[in-house]
Design a protein around this motif. Structure first.
Motif, PDB file in Angstrom:
ATOM      1  N   LEU A 147       1.033  -1.312   0.043  1.00  0.00           N
ATOM      2  CA  LEU A 147       0.193   0.132   0.240  1.00  0.00           C
ATOM      3  C   LEU A 147       0.827   0.933   0.086  1.00  0.00           C
ATOM      4  CD1 LEU A 147      -3.013  -0.952   2.611  1.00  0.00           C
ATOM      5  CD2 LEU A 147      -3.203  -0.908   0.269  1.00  0.00           C
ATOM      6  N   ALA A 148       2.029   1.204   0.587  1.00  0.00           N
ATOM      7  CA  ALA A 148       2.278   2.257   1.124  1.00  0.00           C
ATOM      8  C   ALA A 148       3.333   2.333  -0.488  1.00  0.00           C
ATOM      9  CB  ALA A 148       3.941   2.231   1.819  1.00  0.00           C
ATOM     10  N   ALA A 149       4.044   1.454  -1.373  1.00  0.00           N
ATOM     11  CA  ALA A 149       4.393   1.966  -2.420  1.00  0.00           C
ATOM     12  C   ALA A 149       3.554   2.789  -3.215  1.00  0.00           C
ATOM     13  CB  ALA A 149       4.746   0.846  -3.211  1.00  0.00           C
ATOM     14  N   ALA A 150       2.385   2.718  -3.346  1.00  0.00           N
ATOM     15  CA  ALA A 150       2.041   3.559  -4.501  1.00  0.00           C
ATOM     16  C   ALA A 150       0.593   4.694  -3.723  1.00  0.00           C
ATOM     17  CB  ALA A 150       0.969   2.564  -5.202  1.00  0.00           C
ATOM     18  N   GLY A 151       0.861   4.703  -2.182  1.00  0.00           N
ATOM     19  CA  GLY A 151      -0.381   5.691  -1.292  1.00  0.00           C
ATOM     20  C   GLY A 151      -0.238   6.733  -1.439  1.00  0.00           C
ATOM     21  N   GLY A 152       0.665   7.348  -1.693  1.00  0.00           N
ATOM     22  CA  GLY A 152       0.999   9.048  -1.655  1.00  0.00           C
ATOM     23  C   GLY A 152       1.344   9.548  -0.331  1.00  0.00           C
ATOM     24  N   VAL A 153       1.052  10.766  -0.310  1.00  0.00           N
ATOM     25  CA  VAL A 153       1.222  11.097   1.905  1.00  0.00           C
ATOM     26  C   VAL A 153       0.030   9.903   2.634  1.00  0.00           C
ATOM     27  CG1 VAL A 153       0.597  13.045   2.901  1.00  0.00           C
ATOM     28  CG2 VAL A 153       1.042  12.929   0.829  1.00  0.00           C
ATOM     29  N   LEU A 154       0.574   9.274   3.380  1.00  0.00           N
ATOM     30  CA  LEU A 154      -0.192   9.405   4.554  1.00  0.00           C
ATOM     31  C   LEU A 154      -0.765   9.854   5.384  1.00  0.00           C
ATOM     32  CD1 LEU A 154      -1.173   6.051   6.045  1.00  0.00           C
ATOM     33  CD2 LEU A 154       0.909   5.886   6.790  1.00  0.00           C
ATOM     34  N   VAL A 155      -1.624   9.306   5.754  1.00  0.00           N
ATOM     35  CA  VAL A 155      -2.492  10.403   7.553  1.00  0.00           C
ATOM     36  C   VAL A 155      -2.588   9.645   7.797  1.00  0.00           C
ATOM     37  CG1 VAL A 155      -4.176  12.011   8.166  1.00  0.00           C
ATOM     38  CG2 VAL A 155      -3.349  12.040   5.868  1.00  0.00           C
ATOM     39  N   GLU A 172       7.548   5.369   5.748  1.00  0.00           N
ATOM     40  CA  GLU A 172       9.517   5.903   5.333  1.00  0.00           C
ATOM     41  C   GLU A 172       9.847   4.826   4.934  1.00  0.00           C
ATOM     42  OE1 GLU A 172       9.691   6.008   9.676  1.00  0.00           O
ATOM     43  OE2 GLU A 172       8.107   7.870  10.335  1.00  0.00           O
ATOM     44  N   ARG A 173       9.696   3.094   4.827  1.00  0.00           N
ATOM     45  CA  ARG A 173      10.452   2.280   3.824  1.00  0.00           C
ATOM     46  C   ARG A 173      10.130   2.849   2.788  1.00  0.00           C
ATOM     47  NH1 ARG A 173       8.779  -0.901   8.127  1.00  0.00           N
ATOM     48  NH2 ARG A 173       7.368  -2.492   6.607  1.00  0.00           N
TER      49      ARG A 173
END
Length: 276
Positions: free
Chosen positions: A202-210, A226-227
């Protein structure tokens, strides 16, 4: 004889709430000698507790599980309260006015992080906070929002809300979430949720995370972002800005009306939030 002006945050549990320190900081800057406390109130006691307030009470902040009960108690609802069915701010009086400042608080927090628009976005979780997240994304111009939930069938209410807002809402499970890139991901999952390898995907294509939780940071989700070299921030921004909008309601009667010396008010609230 009735004296003073009283406000409080109600909920169950409530001991953890940072609202008293945020509001106290704001009213000091504004020169208002207002009392802001906290009270543990269960959902089944809400109506009786509300009926017991006297004329010294100006307003209430509401947290879980009271937001829907507060919406029922309000005579007038602002647009965000109407579309979410949830009220986190009651301006008391002969005709109580209900507001949902969670939506505006999230929008302001995102803009503070440089997210001024989000045509495509993702929400993790389908609980009550996801509703406010969806409305906030619509206000930022979202046209497509994927809601990733353990039970995709739980997204039906969000899909219907999306139709009313002009947003295409799709549902998926965590193991089948789309790999399409989005501008922002809003996580509304319980604190400490660890999605394992799914978080990295999810992080690889998730943009900014809130990640709307706050406290122990980074959360497992934030660590995954962060990774991946992404940007993640906690729910503190939403908490801060929804409280500022509440202060606007209590002081001015309208979340859209800026406070006198508002930059100084916001700075004082920010310091109070982090404990300085």
């Amino acid at each position: 004889m009735l004296t003073g002006t009283r406000l409080a945050v109600w909920g169950d549990p409530i001991a953890h709430s940072r609202s008293p320190r945020l509001h106290a900081a704001a009213y000091r800057v504004l020169g208002l000698d207002w009392e802001y406390g906290r009270r543990r109130v269960s959902e089944d006691r809400f109506d009786a507790e509300l009926a017991g307030l006297d004329a010294t009470w100006r307003g209430l902040s509401l947290t879980m599980p009271l937001k829907h009960a507060a919406a029922r108690a309000a005579t007038v609802l602002d647009r965000h309260a109407q579309v979410t069915g949830a009220v986190n701010t009651l301006l008391l009086g002969a005709e109580p006015h209900g507001f949902n400042t969670d939506v505006g608080g999230l929008v302001r927090a995102l803009r503070e992080q440089g997210v001024d628009e989000a045509p495509a976005a993702r929400i993790l979780g389908a609980g009550a906070t996801a509703t406010s997240a969806l409305v906030a994304l619509a206000d930022l111009g979202a046209r497509r929002v994927e809601v990733v939930a353990r039970r995709p069938d739980a997204v039906a209410a969000l899909t219907a809300l999306g139709e009313a807002l002009g947003v295409l809402v799709t549902a998926s499970g965590f193991h089948e979430a789309s790999s399409d890139r989005v501008a922002v991901t809003i996580a509304t999952l319980p604190g400490g949720t660890d999605l394992g390898a799914q978080a990295d995907r999810l992080a690889a294509a998730g943009g900014v995370l809130v990640d709307v939780v706050y406290g122990n940071w980074p959360t497992p989700l934030a660590a995954a972002w962060e990774r991946a070299g992404g940007v993640a921030f906690s729910g503190y921004g939403m908490l801060l800005h929804q409280a500022l909008l509440q202060v606007r309601v209590f002081a001015c009667g309208d979340p859209g009306t800026a406070l006198p010396e508002e930059p100084a008010v916001l700075a004082a609230m920010r310091r109070a939030l982090v404990g300085d």
